[in-house]
Design an enzyme around this catalytic site. Sequence first.
Site, PDB file in Angstrom:
ATOM      1  N   GLU A  51      36.406  41.806  43.953  1.00 45.54           N
ATOM      2  CA  GLU A  51      37.264  42.443  42.940  1.00 45.54           C
ATOM      3  C   GLU A  51      36.888  43.908  42.772  1.00 45.54           C
ATOM      4  O   GLU A  51      35.697  44.247  42.690  1.00 45.54           O
ATOM      5  CB  GLU A  51      37.070  41.690  41.619  1.00 45.54           C
ATOM      6  CG  GLU A  51      38.327  41.518  40.824  1.00 45.54           C
ATOM      7  CD  GLU A  51      39.332  40.597  41.515  1.00 45.54           C
ATOM      8  OE1 GLU A  51      40.221  41.124  42.217  1.00 45.54           O
ATOM      9  OE2 GLU A  51      39.234  39.385  41.336  1.00 45.54           O
ATOM     10  N   GLU A 178      54.347  50.921  44.802  1.00 43.64           N
ATOM     11  CA  GLU A 178      53.693  50.696  43.507  1.00 43.64           C
ATOM     12  C   GLU A 178      52.961  51.964  43.041  1.00 43.64           C
ATOM     13  O   GLU A 178      53.027  52.336  41.872  1.00 43.64           O
ATOM     14  CB  GLU A 178      52.728  49.510  43.603  1.00 43.64           C
ATOM     15  CG  GLU A 178      52.104  49.169  42.265  1.00 43.64           C
ATOM     16  CD  GLU A 178      51.974  47.693  41.984  1.00 43.64           C
ATOM     17  OE1 GLU A 178      52.483  46.864  42.770  1.00 43.64           O
ATOM     18  OE2 GLU A 178      51.364  47.353  40.953  1.00 43.64           O
ATOM     19  N   ASP A 190      46.556  43.265  46.964  1.00 43.73           N
ATOM     20  CA  ASP A 190      47.624  42.355  46.549  1.00 43.73           C
ATOM     21  C   ASP A 190      48.741  42.320  47.584  1.00 43.73           C
ATOM     22  O   ASP A 190      49.273  41.255  47.913  1.00 43.73           O
ATOM     23  CB  ASP A 190      48.213  42.795  45.200  1.00 43.73           C
ATOM     24  CG  ASP A 190      47.156  42.898  44.122  1.00 43.73           C
ATOM     25  OD1 ASP A 190      46.072  42.320  44.296  1.00 43.73           O
ATOM     26  OD2 ASP A 190      47.414  43.567  43.111  1.00 43.73           O
TER      27      ASP A 190
HETATM   28  C1  GLA Z   1      44.672  44.819  40.924  1.00 40.22           C
HETATM   29  C2  GLA Z   1      45.056  45.826  41.991  1.00 40.22           C
HETATM   30  C3  GLA Z   1      44.326  45.536  43.297  1.00 40.22           C
HETATM   31  C4  GLA Z   1      42.826  45.374  43.079  1.00 40.22           C
HETATM   32  C5  GLA Z   1      42.553  44.436  41.916  1.00 40.22           C
HETATM   33  C6  GLA Z   1      41.091  44.359  41.569  1.00 40.22           C
HETATM   34  O1  GLA Z   1      45.121  43.546  41.264  1.00 40.22           O
HETATM   35  O2  GLA Z   1      46.437  45.784  42.217  1.00 40.22           O
HETATM   36  O3  GLA Z   1      44.592  46.533  44.237  1.00 40.22           O
HETATM   37  O4  GLA Z   1      42.216  46.616  42.870  1.00 40.22           O
HETATM   38  O5  GLA Z   1      43.264  44.802  40.751  1.00 40.22           O
HETATM   39  O6  GLA Z   1      40.367  43.772  42.595  1.00 40.22           O
END
Ligand code: GLA
Length: 400
Positions: A51, A178, A190
Amino acid sequence: MTPRTDSDSDSDFDFDSGSAADPLLRTFGELYGGDPAGVWAAPGRVNIIGEHTDYNDGFALPMALPQSTRVAARRRDDDLLRLHSAQGDGRITEIPVGGLAPGAVTGWARYPAGAVWALAEAGHAVGGADLHIDSTVPTGAGLSSSAALECAVAVAYDGLYGLDLPGPELARLAQRAENAFAGVPCGIMDQMASVCCVEGAALHLDSRTLDHRHVPFDLATHDLSLLVIDTRVKHDLADGAYAELRAGCERAARLLGLPALRDLPVDRLGEALRALPAELVPLVRHVVTEDARVAEAVVRLVAGDVPALGPLLTAGHASLRDDYRISCAETDLAVEAAVAAGALGARMTGGGFGGSVIALTPAALAPAVTGAVTTAFARAGHRPPGLLHAAPSQGARRLA
Ligand code: GLA
């Protein structure tokens, strides 16, 4: 990318039996007349571990959820983009592709419009289309409903306009939508998960190169469940906190003379931390140890030891709570209650400040774990959590 026709749980419709069989097709016909040229889908995701590593050029291990966003789409002869969502306010958003620019579209429609803008801006020959969108990905739950929306539209356009772009390229364009169109400074995880995951596996992602491999994640053989607990606390990545964390990491990398924190090996962490201002120490410690946890998780999965992921998940949560400081009362409570009731490990997943918690649980204990979390939430006066069982699912694809 090569569109795939699938027959999983999303394919609960059938062109042959007519549009009445599926509300997606029926609504498309009511809005635009006739049938779509095709139906495409892209899923939401949970991140198993890794994360806040993606914007540090690091590693992550997400998997796609069965919940997805479907797009019924048909190309138009003119330049007009028409967008309608079953989750919207009933109105059709209409805008010429040539008129798309950051700020030109607001609300939910900026995600699909942004995907079309990113394709056009990258020089791909795309024109108008009629799109009707329906999603089963919970919104505001940290499960990447916006990435599912961008990626579903990107893959639909890829099919409608015969672009045949590789998955990582589609993911990059969806991320650009985005970042630059919707104004959310997210990393690439994501969108890569939504486009590139396959059923039955987690995606071991190198966020710098976009190299990725599919690591089998077999819950059933080990009689395990992966519970997703939506705390129903909404986070908003655009609210500045995410951008501040990202800026802190980038500053730390600059001070250390590194391209990104991914370039700091875990065995040089102690020395590096001594060289940094106090406020950056916990950020760097989280990112570097989290990359190491991803590597260790992959080792354990490749060895077939799925239960051994548990302690890594809980350690990852502690790092998000104590070092990165993006946990909250609800996510901490969900983790504690799940582990106390027999989960092998649990952690907050996604951007933070609420959202969802995942809990790796012996399947036989899943009812006890969900019951314990629900009871703990009621006692603490929190809203009842949402609960899902996650199975590693297929990424973006053509359904029909
Ligand atoms: C969000 C962002 C991702 C990533 C997560 C944390 O989901 O969209 O790109 O940085 O937070 O891991």
